[in-house]
Scaffold this motif. Structure first.
Motif, mmCIF file in Angstrom:
data_model
loop_
_atom_site.group_PDB
_atom_site.id
_atom_site.type_symbol
_atom_site.label_atom_id
_atom_site.label_comp_id
_atom_site.label_asym_id
_atom_site.label_seq_id
_atom_site.Cartn_x
_atom_site.Cartn_y
_atom_site.Cartn_z
ATOM 1 N N SER A 1 -10.605 9.814 -0.176
ATOM 2 C CA SER A 1 -10.300 9.029 1.034
ATOM 3 C C SER A 1 -9.516 7.780 0.680
ATOM 4 N N ARG A 2 -9.897 7.132 -0.437
ATOM 5 C CA ARG A 2 -9.168 5.929 -0.859
ATOM 6 C C ARG A 2 -7.736 6.291 -1.248
ATOM 7 N N ARG A 3 -7.584 7.427 -1.987
ATOM 8 C CA ARG A 3 -6.227 7.855 -2.341
ATOM 9 C C ARG A 3 -5.417 8.151 -1.078
ATOM 10 N N GLU A 4 -6.073 8.860 -0.144
ATOM 11 C CA GLU A 4 -5.388 9.188 1.104
ATOM 12 C C GLU A 4 -5.067 7.923 1.890
ATOM 13 N N ALA A 5 -6.007 6.968 1.931
ATOM 14 C CA ALA A 5 -5.763 5.697 2.626
ATOM 15 C C ALA A 5 -4.626 4.940 1.943
ATOM 16 N N GLY A 6 -4.613 4.948 0.608
ATOM 17 C CA GLY A 6 -3.520 4.284 -0.123
ATOM 18 C C GLY A 6 -2.182 4.938 0.182
ATOM 19 N N GLU A 7 -2.180 6.278 0.197
ATOM 20 C CA GLU A 7 -0.945 7.009 0.525
ATOM 21 C C GLU A 7 -0.508 6.696 1.953
ATOM 22 N N CYS A 8 -1.498 6.661 2.857
ATOM 23 C CA CYS A 8 -1.174 6.314 4.262
ATOM 24 C C CYS A 8 -0.633 4.891 4.356
ATOM 25 N N ARG A 9 -1.223 3.967 3.570
ATOM 26 C CA ARG A 9 -0.734 2.586 3.561
ATOM 27 C C ARG A 9 0.705 2.519 3.059
ATOM 28 N N ARG A 10 0.963 3.267 1.960
ATOM 29 C CA ARG A 10 2.336 3.284 1.426
ATOM 30 C C ARG A 10 3.297 3.875 2.457
ATOM 31 N N GLN A 11 2.877 4.979 3.108
ATOM 32 C CA GLN A 11 3.733 5.576 4.134
ATOM 33 C C GLN A 11 3.936 4.618 5.301
ATOM 34 N N LEU A 12 2.846 3.920 5.683
ATOM 35 C CA LEU A 12 2.946 2.948 6.774
ATOM 36 C C LEU A 12 3.910 1.829 6.397
ATOM 37 N N GLN A 13 3.800 1.319 5.164
ATOM 38 C CA GLN A 13 4.711 0.258 4.727
ATOM 39 C C GLN A 13 6.148 0.765 4.693
ATOM 40 N N ALA A 14 6.328 2.012 4.216
ATOM 41 C CA ALA A 14 7.682 2.584 4.194
ATOM 42 C C ALA A 14 8.212 2.727 5.620
ATOM 43 N N ARG A 15 7.355 3.193 6.537
ATOM 44 C CA ARG A 15 7.779 3.347 7.943
ATOM 45 C C ARG A 15 8.069 1.991 8.583
#
Length: 179
Positions: free
Chosen positions: A51-65
Motif C-alpha cells: 500500500s505504501r509503494r502504491e501510495a508512493g507511486e500514486c503520489r509520484r503520478q499525482l505530482q507528475a499530473r
C-alpha cells in the motif's frame, strides 16, 4: 481400607498428566495462534508495504499530473493571450480597413460627381459644337450663295456689305456661362 494416599497419588498423577496435557494443548494452541498472528502480521506488513509503494507511486503520478497540468495551464494562458492579441490586432485591422473602405467610398462618390460634372461640361461643349457646326453650315450655304451671286451677277462685295468693319458674335441660346 483403601489406601488413600495411593489413590491421592494416582489422582494427583492423573491430574498432573491432565494438567500437563492441558498445558501442552494450551502451549500448542498458543504457538499456533501466535504463528497465525505472526503470519497475519507479516501479510499485513507486506500489504502495508505494498500500500505504501502504491501510495508512493500514486503520489509520484499525482505530482507528475500536477506538473503536467501546470504546464498545460501555462500553455493555455499563453494561447489565450495570443488569441486575445490576435483578436485585438484583427479588430484594429478591420477598423482600419473599414476606414479605408469609407475613404474609398468617399473618393468614389467624389469621382462620380466629378465625372458627372465633366460629362455635363462635355455635353454642353458638344451642344455648342453642334450649334457651331450648324451655323458654319449655314454660313457656308450663305457664302456659296454669295459666290454664286458673284459669279453670276458680278456684284461687288462692298455693295453687299454696307458696314465698313463687320464683326460677328455668337451667343448660344440656353447654355450656361461655365463653358
Amino acid at each position: 481400607r483403601p489406601d488413600l494416599a495411593a489413590a491421592l497419588r494416582e489422582l494427583r498423577s492423573q491430574y498432573e498428566a491432565l494438567a500437563a496435557r492441558n498445558l501442552q494443548a494450551a502451549e500448542d494452541w498458543y504457538r499456533a495462534r501466535c504463528a497465525r498472528l505472526h503470519e497475519r502480521a507479516a501479510r499485513s506488513q507486506e500489504a502495508v508495504r505494498a500500500s505504501r509503494r502504491e501510495a508512493g507511486e500514486c503520489r509520484r503520478q499525482l505530482q507528475a499530473r500536477l506538473a503536467e497540468m501546470e504546464s498545460l495551464r501555462g500553455a493555455h494562458q499563453s494561447l489565450e493571450r495570443q488569441l486575445q492579441e490576435l483578436e485585438e490586432r484583427h479588430s484594429a485591422e478591420a477598423a482600419g480597413l473599414q476606414d479605408t473602405i469609407g475613404q474609398l467610398e468617399d473618393d468614389l462618390r467624389n469621382t462620380k460627381n466629378e465625372m458627372a460634372r465633366h460629362l455635363k461640361e462635355y455635353q454642353d461643349l458638344l451642344n455648342v459644337k453642334m450649334a457651331l457646326d450648324i451655323e458654319i453650315a449655314a454660313y457656308r450655304k450663305l457664302l456659296e450663295g454669295e459666290e454664286n451671286l458673284f459669279s453670276t451677277g458680278n456684284i461687288g462685295l462692298s455693295a453687299l456689305n454696307p458696314l465698313p468693319n463687320p464683326t460677328y458674335s455668337f451667343q448660344p441660346r440656353g447654355f450656361g456661362s461655365s463653358t
